[in-house]
Motif scaffolding. Structure first.
Motif, short mmCIF file in Angstrom:
data_model
loop_
_atom_site.label_atom_id
_atom_site.label_comp_id
_atom_site.label_asym_id
_atom_site.label_seq_id
_atom_site.Cartn_x
_atom_site.Cartn_y
_atom_site.Cartn_z
N LEU A 36 0.84 -1.21 0.00
CA LEU A 36 0.00 0.00 0.00
C LEU A 36 0.87 1.26 0.00
CD1 LEU A 36 -2.90 -0.94 2.46
CD2 LEU A 36 -3.06 -0.62 -0.02
N ALA A 37 1.95 1.24 0.76
CA ALA A 37 2.88 2.37 0.77
C ALA A 37 3.50 2.56 -0.62
CB ALA A 37 3.97 2.17 1.82
N ALA A 84 9.53 2.29 0.33
CA ALA A 84 8.26 1.55 0.39
C ALA A 84 8.44 0.03 0.33
CB ALA A 84 7.33 2.01 -0.73
N LEU A 85 9.31 -0.44 -0.54
CA LEU A 85 9.54 -1.88 -0.69
C LEU A 85 11.02 -2.17 -0.48
CD1 LEU A 85 7.40 -2.53 -3.92
CD2 LEU A 85 6.78 -3.09 -1.55
N HIS A 162 -2.48 3.06 10.07
CA HIS A 162 -1.63 3.16 8.87
C HIS A 162 -2.38 2.66 7.64
CE1 HIS A 162 2.46 4.31 10.33
NE2 HIS A 162 1.83 4.10 11.47
N ALA A 163 -3.09 1.56 7.77
CA ALA A 163 -3.84 1.01 6.63
C ALA A 163 -4.91 1.98 6.17
CB ALA A 163 -4.46 -0.34 7.02
N LEU A 169 -5.23 7.88 1.24
CA LEU A 169 -4.37 8.61 0.30
C LEU A 169 -4.50 8.05 -1.12
CD1 LEU A 169 -1.23 9.21 2.50
CD2 LEU A 169 -2.71 10.97 1.51
N ILE A 170 -4.60 6.73 -1.22
CA ILE A 170 -4.79 6.12 -2.55
C ILE A 170 -6.08 6.65 -3.17
CG2 ILE A 170 -5.32 3.94 -3.74
CD1 ILE A 170 -3.30 2.62 -1.72
#
Length: 184
Positions: A36-37, A84-85, A162-163, A169-170
């Protein structure tokens, strides 16, 4: 153009990290927050580019100092995307929940710092190039609520918070330009 190249490199970093995760197969312990980030970082990059395209004529009037501000902002956006990843997967299990826990503070501080910087440069450019007058009521716009929320997320450890923030934001980034074309 130079700033757009840096944004392109950020998207490339996201894609490369995702490719490595998918290639690691069963060694990856998937968790929703890191992907998601990554989606938030991707959409932040895309919406930044989209808004630049719409205001390309303003770029000709940027001073060197304004351009440096833009470059610092896009480097922050690159670092946000890179966080993010995971980049290096090693030989053992890759735990995305642990990765997000280890980078979430940096992610959210970069997110808020980049947002403050880019809004500041945008206001500065509008005033200097477009001869706009600063209206303090601008600071009451809903977008400014994102800044303290992002800073708070750097210190809040609740996964659900956070989720919800990442999903919000998405939705916001998608809705921002949904249905619009590059022509107007």
């Amino acid at each position: 153009m130079f700033a757009a190249v840096i944004l392109g490199l950020a998207v490339s970093d996201l894609a490369t990290s995702l490719h490595r995760l998918l290639g690691a197969g069963r060694r990856v312990r998937w968790d929703a927050l890191a992907p998601l980030a990554a989606v938030v970082a991707f959409l932040k990059i895309v919406t930044q580019w989209w808004s630049w395209y719409a205001t390309a004529q303003i770029a000709r009037g940027l001073t060197f100092e304004m351009f440096l501000g833009v470059l610092v902002g896009v480097v922050m956006m690159f670092l946000l995307a890179a966080a993010a990843l995971p980049d290096e997967l090693g030989e053992g299990e890759v735990d995305l929940a642990a990765h997000y826990r280890s980078v979430s503070r940096r992610f959210w501080l970069l997110f808020s710092g980049e947002l403050v910087l880019m809004i500041g440069v945008d206001i500065w450019a509008q005033m200097a190039i477009g001869h706009a007058r600063f209206d303090p009521r601008t600071l009451l716009a809903p977008v400014f609520a994102i800044i303290p929320a992002a800073i708070a997320l750097a210190f809040v450890r609740n996964r659900w918070v956070h989720a919800i923030a990442l999903l919000g934001l998405i939705g916001l980034y998608i809705a921002q330009f949904f249905g619009r074309s590059l022509g107007g």
